[in-house]
Write a protein that holds these residues in place. Structure first.
Motif, short mmCIF file in Angstrom:
data_model
loop_
_atom_site.label_atom_id
_atom_site.label_comp_id
_atom_site.label_asym_id
_atom_site.label_seq_id
_atom_site.Cartn_x
_atom_site.Cartn_y
_atom_site.Cartn_z
N LEU A 1 0.83 -1.20 0.00
CA LEU A 1 0.00 0.00 0.00
C LEU A 1 0.87 1.25 0.00
O LEU A 1 0.59 2.21 -0.72
CB LEU A 1 -0.92 0.01 1.22
N GLY A 2 1.93 1.22 0.80
CA GLY A 2 2.84 2.36 0.84
C GLY A 2 3.47 2.62 -0.51
O GLY A 2 3.60 3.77 -0.94
N LYS A 3 3.87 1.56 -1.19
CA LYS A 3 4.50 1.70 -2.51
C LYS A 3 3.50 2.26 -3.52
O LYS A 3 3.83 3.08 -4.37
CB LYS A 3 5.01 0.33 -2.98
N LYS A 4 2.23 1.84 -3.39
CA LYS A 4 1.19 2.35 -4.29
C LYS A 4 0.97 3.85 -4.08
O LYS A 4 0.85 4.61 -5.04
CB LYS A 4 -0.11 1.59 -4.06
N ILE A 5 0.93 4.26 -2.81
CA ILE A 5 0.73 5.68 -2.50
C ILE A 5 1.89 6.51 -3.02
O ILE A 5 1.71 7.57 -3.62
CB ILE A 5 0.57 5.88 -0.98
N LEU A 6 3.12 6.03 -2.82
CA LEU A 6 4.30 6.75 -3.31
C LEU A 6 4.28 6.85 -4.83
O LEU A 6 4.66 7.89 -5.39
CB LEU A 6 5.57 6.05 -2.83
N SER A 7 3.84 5.80 -5.49
CA SER A 7 3.75 5.82 -6.96
C SER A 7 2.73 6.85 -7.43
O SER A 7 2.94 7.54 -8.43
CB SER A 7 3.39 4.43 -7.48
N GLN A 8 1.61 6.95 -6.69
CA GLN A 8 0.60 7.94 -7.04
C GLN A 8 1.12 9.36 -6.82
O GLN A 8 0.87 10.26 -7.63
CB GLN A 8 -0.66 7.71 -6.20
N LEU A 9 1.86 9.55 -5.73
CA LEU A 9 2.46 10.87 -5.47
C LEU A 9 3.47 11.21 -6.56
O LEU A 9 3.56 12.37 -7.00
CB LEU A 9 3.13 10.87 -4.10
N GLU A 10 4.22 10.22 -6.99
CA GLU A 10 5.21 10.42 -8.04
C GLU A 10 4.52 10.81 -9.35
O GLU A 10 5.00 11.71 -10.07
CB GLU A 10 6.03 9.13 -8.23
N GLU A 11 3.40 10.17 -9.64
CA GLU A 11 2.64 10.51 -10.85
C GLU A 11 2.11 11.94 -10.76
O GLU A 11 2.12 12.69 -11.75
CB GLU A 11 1.47 9.53 -11.01
N ASN A 12 1.66 12.33 -9.57
CA ASN A 12 1.17 13.69 -9.35
C ASN A 12 2.27 14.71 -9.63
O ASN A 12 2.01 15.77 -10.22
CB ASN A 12 0.68 13.83 -7.91
N LEU A 13 3.49 14.39 -9.23
CA LEU A 13 4.61 15.31 -9.44
C LEU A 13 4.91 15.49 -10.93
O LEU A 13 5.25 16.59 -11.38
CB LEU A 13 5.85 14.78 -8.71
N VAL A 14 4.79 14.40 -11.68
CA VAL A 14 5.01 14.47 -13.13
C VAL A 14 3.95 15.34 -13.79
O VAL A 14 4.25 16.20 -14.63
CB VAL A 14 5.02 13.06 -13.74
N ILE A 15 2.69 15.13 -13.42
CA ILE A 15 1.59 15.91 -13.98
C ILE A 15 1.76 17.39 -13.66
O ILE A 15 1.56 18.26 -14.52
CB ILE A 15 0.24 15.40 -13.44
N ALA A 16 2.14 17.68 -12.42
CA ALA A 16 2.34 19.07 -12.00
C ALA A 16 3.40 19.75 -12.85
O ALA A 16 3.22 20.90 -13.30
CB ALA A 16 2.72 19.12 -10.52
N ARG A 17 4.51 19.05 -13.08
CA ARG A 17 5.61 19.63 -13.85
C ARG A 17 5.24 19.81 -15.32
O ARG A 17 5.49 20.87 -15.90
CB ARG A 17 6.84 18.73 -13.73
N GLU A 18 4.62 18.81 -15.91
CA GLU A 18 4.34 18.85 -17.34
C GLU A 18 3.19 19.77 -17.70
O GLU A 18 3.19 20.43 -18.73
CB GLU A 18 4.06 17.43 -17.85
N ASP A 19 2.16 19.82 -16.84
CA ASP A 19 0.97 20.62 -17.13
C ASP A 19 0.96 21.96 -16.39
O ASP A 19 0.00 22.72 -16.48
CB ASP A 19 -0.30 19.84 -16.77
N MET A 20 2.04 22.24 -15.64
CA MET A 20 2.14 23.47 -14.85
C MET A 20 0.92 23.66 -13.95
O MET A 20 0.22 24.68 -13.97
CB MET A 20 2.34 24.68 -15.76
N ILE A 21 0.68 22.62 -13.17
CA ILE A 21 -0.36 22.63 -12.14
C ILE A 21 0.36 22.58 -10.79
O ILE A 21 1.31 21.82 -10.64
CB ILE A 21 -1.29 21.41 -12.28
N PRO A 22 -0.06 23.35 -9.80
CA PRO A 22 0.62 23.31 -8.51
C PRO A 22 0.73 21.90 -7.95
O PRO A 22 -0.22 21.11 -8.03
CB PRO A 22 -0.24 24.20 -7.62
N ILE A 23 1.88 21.59 -7.38
CA ILE A 23 2.12 20.28 -6.78
C ILE A 23 1.08 19.98 -5.71
O ILE A 23 0.64 18.85 -5.55
CB ILE A 23 3.53 20.24 -6.16
N CYS A 24 0.71 21.02 -4.96
CA CYS A 24 -0.26 20.87 -3.87
C CYS A 24 -1.19 22.07 -3.89
O CYS A 24 -0.79 23.17 -4.28
CB CYS A 24 0.46 20.77 -2.53
N GLN A 25 -2.45 21.87 -3.48
CA GLN A 25 -3.39 23.00 -3.45
C GLN A 25 -2.98 24.06 -2.44
O GLN A 25 -3.28 25.24 -2.61
CB GLN A 25 -4.82 22.51 -3.18
#
Length: 280
Positions: free
Chosen positions: A43-67
């Protein structure tokens, strides 16, 4: 004497506010990727993978990493051979924060009074720390700080007899009490020594140190490693849902103190630990 225009400072601060809120710093990116591989819980690895995906989306689409795009914390190391022209340096920094948060469409989270709580609508004023140094350069660090993790900060005014074991207990207590509230995996900044306010400032500044760099002080270096292991053994894990990666790093700063005291401050930051450095 080297002249630096306030316009240049404003421009850099504006860009750094936007960059910090959209792109993970290189040190954080490297350490985060390594921790994803080390996490033992499925579960921890899954959460970290989701956070990692979020970081990629934030960088590529210029969306804030966190609200929560944070309250702007700015460290200014100003060379004593620099002459600032064009007005107030503090106003230039705040103007950069204002422009960065408005033009970058970042959430404005600052209220003008802690009790009346009326939003300033531009995320100013920033928290600015000045240090006069040698040379003719200005080193700037912008570190937007979200308050989910900021609210978990602690200061312990220990007795000298508490020693290093007391320091260890204080760090572990702060992290355990924070639990999932600081959005783990976290980075833990620690300030030891000085006075009540000095140790808190060191703890905040420690969060901006490159996680890949080791402390030059042998006992501090060992303490950082020991605390990272002990924190990760707490089992809090990513998102507070259990696992072996509760912290990405522990950074410690020290300073001389009074014979009658042992101040210790812990400033915890979430998994993005936003910070950007530039030299003008």
């Amino acid at each position: 004497m080297r002249i630096v225009k306030t316009e240049e400072i404003t421009k850099n601060i504006k860009e750094m506010c936007i960059e910090a809120n959209h792109v993970l710093s290189p040190d954080m990116k490297e350490v985060f990727e390594n921790r994803v591989k080390q996490e033992k819980s499925a579960l921890g690895k899954k959460i970290l993978s989701q956070l990692e995906e979020n970081l990629v989306i934030a960088r590529e689409d210029m969306i804030p990493i966190c609200q929560d795009t944070g309250m702007a914390v700015v460290f200014m190391e100003v060379g004593q051979e620099v002459h600032i022209e064009g007005g107030s340096l503090t106003e230039a920094v705040n103007r950069g924060v204002r422009e960065g948060y408005i033009q970058g469409y970042l959430r404005k989270s600052v209220v003008s009074d802690p009790i009346e709580r009326i939003n300033t609508k531009d995320n100013t004023p920033a928290i600015i720390h000045y240090d006069i140094t040698e040379g003719d350069r200005i080193q700037i660090t912008v570190a937007p700080k979200g308050f989910g993790s900021e609210n978990m900060s602690r200061v312990f005014m220990l007795k000298p007899a508490d020693g290093i074991e007391g320091v260890k207990e204080a760090i572990l207590t702060a992290v355990k009490d924070a639990g999932p509230n600081a959005c783990p995996p976290v980075v833990v900044g620690v300030g030891i020594g000085g006075t009540f306010e000095k140790c808190a400032l060191m703890a905040k500044h420690a969060l901006t140190r490159d996680l890949r760099e080791e402390s030059p002080i042998p006992y501090v270096r060992e303490l950082e490693k020991e605390m990272l292991d002990k924190i990760n053994a707490l089992g809090i894990g990513p998102g507070g849902l259990g696992g072996s990666v509760t912290a990405l790093g522990v950074n410690i700063e020290t300073y001389p103190t009074h014979i009658a005291g042992l101040p210790v401050a812990i400033n915890i930051c979430c998994h993005v630990n936003r910070h950007v450095h530039r030299v003008i």
